[in-house]
Design a protein around this motif. Structure first.
Motif, PDB file in Angstrom:
ATOM      1  N   ASP A   1       0.816  -1.222   0.000  1.00 14.68           N
ATOM      2  CA  ASP A   1       0.000   0.000   0.000  1.00 14.68           C
ATOM      3  C   ASP A   1       0.845   1.265   0.000  1.00 14.68           C
ATOM      4  OD1 ASP A   1      -2.284  -1.487  -0.013  1.00 14.68           O
ATOM      5  OD2 ASP A   1      -2.670  -1.323   2.132  1.00 14.68           O
ATOM      6  N   CYS A   2       2.120   1.109   0.328  1.00 18.62           N
ATOM      7  CA  CYS A   2       2.995   2.281   0.378  1.00 18.62           C
ATOM      8  C   CYS A   2       3.723   2.538  -0.940  1.00 18.62           C
ATOM      9  CB  CYS A   2       4.016   2.124   1.498  1.00 18.62           C
ATOM     10  SG  CYS A   2       3.254   2.183   3.150  1.00 18.62           S
ATOM     11  N   ILE A   3       3.568   1.636  -1.920  1.00 16.25           N
ATOM     12  CA  ILE A   3       4.165   1.871  -3.233  1.00 16.25           C
ATOM     13  C   ILE A   3       3.368   2.971  -3.941  1.00 16.25           C
ATOM     14  CG2 ILE A   3       4.848   0.852  -5.445  1.00 16.25           C
ATOM     15  CD1 ILE A   3       4.657  -1.890  -4.131  1.00 16.25           C
ATOM     16  N   SER A   4       4.066   3.866  -4.602  1.00 13.08           N
ATOM     17  CA  SER A   4       3.380   4.896  -5.372  1.00 13.08           C
ATOM     18  C   SER A   4       2.451   4.244  -6.394  1.00 13.08           C
ATOM     19  CB  SER A   4       4.400   5.771  -6.107  1.00 13.08           C
ATOM     20  OG  SER A   4       3.752   6.597  -7.051  1.00 13.08           O
ATOM     21  N   SER A   5       1.267   4.801  -6.530  1.00 10.84           N
ATOM     22  CA  SER A   5       0.306   4.274  -7.504  1.00 10.84           C
ATOM     23  C   SER A   5       0.542   4.849  -8.899  1.00 10.84           C
ATOM     24  CB  SER A   5      -1.125   4.594  -7.059  1.00 10.84           C
ATOM     25  OG  SER A   5      -1.341   5.995  -7.073  1.00 10.84           O
ATOM     26  N   THR A   6       1.492   5.760  -9.028  1.00 14.73           N
ATOM     27  CA  THR A   6       1.792   6.388 -10.316  1.00 14.73           C
ATOM     28  C   THR A   6       2.524   5.412 -11.225  1.00 14.73           C
ATOM     29  OG1 THR A   6       1.974   8.542  -9.228  1.00 14.73           O
ATOM     30  CG2 THR A   6       2.919   8.358 -11.423  1.00 14.73           C
ATOM     31  N   VAL A   7       2.222   5.457 -12.508  1.00 15.37           N
ATOM     32  CA  VAL A   7       2.884   4.577 -13.478  1.00 15.37           C
ATOM     33  C   VAL A   7       4.354   4.950 -13.606  1.00 15.37           C
ATOM     34  CG1 VAL A   7       0.779   4.177 -14.815  1.00 15.37           C
ATOM     35  CG2 VAL A   7       2.296   6.093 -15.420  1.00 15.37           C
ATOM     36  N   SER A   8       5.119   4.078 -14.213  1.00 19.10           N
ATOM     37  CA  SER A   8       6.533   4.349 -14.458  1.00 19.10           C
ATOM     38  C   SER A   8       6.676   5.317 -15.630  1.00 19.10           C
ATOM     39  CB  SER A   8       7.268   3.046 -14.781  1.00 19.10           C
ATOM     40  OG  SER A   8       6.836   2.546 -16.040  1.00 19.10           O
ATOM     41  N   PRO A   9       7.852   5.946 -15.793  1.00 11.55           N
ATOM     42  CA  PRO A   9       8.065   6.833 -16.948  1.00 11.55           C
ATOM     43  C   PRO A   9       7.831   6.135 -18.286  1.00 11.55           C
ATOM     44  CG  PRO A   9       9.753   7.237 -15.301  1.00 11.55           C
ATOM     45  CD  PRO A   9       8.972   6.034 -14.827  1.00 11.55           C
ATOM     46  N   MET A  10       8.177   4.849 -18.385  1.00 10.13           N
ATOM     47  CA  MET A  10       7.934   4.102 -19.627  1.00 10.13           C
ATOM     48  C   MET A  10       6.457   4.120 -19.987  1.00 10.13           C
ATOM     49  SD  MET A  10       8.577   0.017 -20.434  1.00 10.13           S
ATOM     50  CE  MET A  10       7.257  -0.594 -19.371  1.00 10.13           C
ATOM     51  N   LEU A  11       5.615   3.817 -19.005  1.00  6.12           N
ATOM     52  CA  LEU A  11       4.176   3.766 -19.269  1.00  6.12           C
ATOM     53  C   LEU A  11       3.606   5.164 -19.486  1.00  6.12           C
ATOM     54  CD1 LEU A  11       3.113   1.062 -16.657  1.00  6.12           C
ATOM     55  CD2 LEU A  11       3.622   0.755 -19.081  1.00  6.12           C
ATOM     56  N   ALA A  12       4.155   6.150 -18.794  1.00  9.18           N
ATOM     57  CA  ALA A  12       3.684   7.525 -18.978  1.00  9.18           C
ATOM     58  C   ALA A  12       3.973   8.002 -20.394  1.00  9.18           C
ATOM     59  CB  ALA A  12       4.350   8.446 -17.958  1.00  9.18           C
ATOM     60  N   MET A  13       5.172   7.735 -20.892  1.00  8.55           N
ATOM     61  CA  MET A  13       5.519   8.149 -22.253  1.00  8.55           C
ATOM     62  C   MET A  13       4.681   7.403 -23.278  1.00  8.55           C
ATOM     63  SD  MET A  13       7.474  10.309 -23.741  1.00  8.55           S
ATOM     64  CE  MET A  13       6.445  10.680 -25.142  1.00  8.55           C
ATOM     65  N   ALA A  14       4.460   6.114 -23.036  1.00  5.74           N
ATOM     66  CA  ALA A  14       3.620   5.332 -23.945  1.00  5.74           C
ATOM     67  C   ALA A  14       2.199   5.881 -23.984  1.00  5.74           C
ATOM     68  CB  ALA A  14       3.615   3.862 -23.522  1.00  5.74           C
TER      69      ALA A  14
END
Length: 501
Positions: free
Chosen positions: A308-321
């Motif tokens: 639950d403490c991991i950021s829920s934001t996608v990685s830069p790879m997925l953001a760029m995609a």
């Protein structure tokens, strides 16, 4: 090939990748694949194993894995499957059974240094009475030994040594064991696919499967195939290779366009900063980064109470995609970087990223098509990403970017960041932050020493790569995510910005 430590294992792997890429580009893979083991392994040598038949058996398995096909298929069947775009459903990190040398599994061994001393500390310390004296020398009865190591610690001569397989020794999550036939077995329930075992095995018995042929087929079919380059790209093709030359080389491979994943890192910096402000400490005491898929897998598989403490934001790879898919839904996205774990992340997010290639595989594709980067024009290249985003590739880069974004959004809030690189260090930091002995509210986790620049499928020494990436990052026009106006605007676009477990 510009790999920092060129071993025979690396040379063979590169030969196979290059030859398969060459045949895929010229359309001869289906016809020539059967003769490939004979051309790479000849009677004249070099010879690494007992006989030429063993050499070719190992090579056939390596070829099938490179084609992402079952090791049980014939070379012709494997080639046909790869050309048809088929991908075998199996782990990306794989043991080649024919190549595994069945390393010894006796953990503790008495050497010739044993003097059969009077004290017999080894015998006295053994809780299972597993040590005897045979022919004037200590002997460990393996049927009784529980491998506690007390004998080794007690021997004043240092005559008892501890032996471990190279692959087992480097695996921070203890995912590799010796099977019943003494060949290495990877426990997928524990494995985070970091690739450390691949680099450690001196027999080349562990490798990652490739999608080079499938990517080339997509290019040859006329589809709009985008290459998205990891932030580490500036450090892995040599100090004399300019970013513009590399991008021109990738376009000559047939890619429709080349984009920087670092631009996605600017978006991630903004979104993670906002997520941090919204959830820490109101909903959770700390937050961890989510950019490294091996680190995320470490938490999910070995620290499940902390997911639950991991950021829920996608990685830069997925953001760029996501940005590319927003403008061109039909785009075929190919991530290129030094990371093997990204292959699994892409498989879990196939709606955004279609394929992942490593820098090793890109290097082989360039060689297979006869492209010499050094001869290409150095078209002026200005990064679309900020300094902090381009530094994502180095250990501490993510934490610095998030700190800068939080400082810009909420100057009164303090981010107590802690950065870790290497799975052992990541695991230790997770234990400490969970117990409260580590005073931090943001934890950056990178599975590779040095960060992404130290990835297992990179082409450069981590220190050299670090200097080159830092120099490239400092040349960016924007200095942080909040000064990159284009990235700020794109971060407001609709899309899948939340990470999927």
């Amino acid at each position: 090939m510009a790999i920092s430590q060129v071993t025979e294992v690396v040379i063979i792997r590169n030969k196979v990748l290059t030859e398969i890429a060459r045949m895929a580009y010229n359309g001869s893979l289906d016809k020539d694949i059967g003769s490939m083991p004979d051309t790479i392994v000849s009677e004249a040598g070099p010879r690494y194993r007992c006989c030429i038949h063993k050499e070719r058996a190992v090579l056939r398995q390596r070829i099938n894995l490179t084609l992402s096909q079952s090791l049980e298929l014939t070379q012709a069947e494997a080639a046909a499957g790869a050309l048809a775009g088929e991908i075998e459903d199996m782990p990306f990190i794989h043991v080649l059974p024919e190549a595994c040398d069945q390393c010894p599994i006796d953990k503790f061994l008495v050497t010739d240094a044993c003097r059969n001393c009077l004290a017999h500390n080894c015998i006295n310390s053994c809780p299972k009475k597993a040590i005897l004296v045979v022919q004037n020398r200590a002997y460990i009865d393996k049927t009784r030994c529980v491998e506690c190591g007390l004998c080794k610690k007690s021997c004043q001569y240092g005559a008892i040594i501890e032996i471990s397989r190279p692959c087992e020794r480097v695996c921070a999550v203890k995912a590799i064991i010796a099977g019943s036939d003494r060949k290495a077995v990877i426990n997928q329930d524990k494995c985070v696919e970091c690739g450390a075992c691949r680099e450690a095995c001196p027999f080349g018995a562990i490798s990652d499967r490739s999608l080079v042929v499938q990517v080339i087929q997509q290019i040859k079919s006329g589809k709009q195939v985008y290459a998205i380059l990891a932030p580490a790209f500036a450090g892995h093709f040599g100090a004399r290779t300019k970013p513009g030359q590399l991008i021109n080389a990738i376009r000559q491979l047939g890619f429709h366009a080349v984009q920087e994943v670092a631009y996605g890192a600017d978006i991630v910096s903004i979104k993670e900063a906002n997520e941090f402000l919204a959830t820490v400490p109101a909903q959770r005491p700390y937050m961890t980064s989510s950019c490294c898929p091996a680190f995320v897998a470490l938490v999910e598989k070995h620290f499940p109470d902390m997911t639950d403490c991991i950021s829920s934001t996608v990685s830069p790879m997925l953001a760029m995609a996501q940005i590319i898919k927003n403008s061109n839904p039909e785009a075929v996205i190919v991530f290129i970087g030094p990371c093997i774990a990204k292959k699994s992340e892409a498989r879990r997010n196939s709606a955004l990223v279609d394929f992942v290639l490593t820098f090793e595989e890109l290097d082989a594709m360039l060689a297979g098509k006869g492209i010499d980067i050094s001869t290409l024009d150095d078209s002026e290249f200005q990064s679309a990403a900020s300094t902090t985003a381009n530094a994502f590739a180095c250990a501490g880069g993510v934490a610095n970017a998030v700190q800068a974004a939080v400082a810009g959004l909420a100057p009164a809030v303090t981010v107590k960041a802690h950065s870790t690189a290497g799975l052992d260090e990541c695991a230790n930091a997770l234990k400490q932050i969970r117990s409260g002995t580590l005073e931090a509210n943001f934890l950056e986790g990178m599975s590779c020493v040095g960060g992404c620049i130290g990835g297992p499928a990179g082409l450069a020494n981590v220190r050299v790569a670090g200097r080159l990436v830092a120099a490239f990052a400092n040349s960016s026009a924007a200095k942080s995510a909040l000064t990159n106006k284009a990235a700020q605007a794109d971060s407001e676009q609709p899309g899948h910005w939340h990470r999927q477990s």
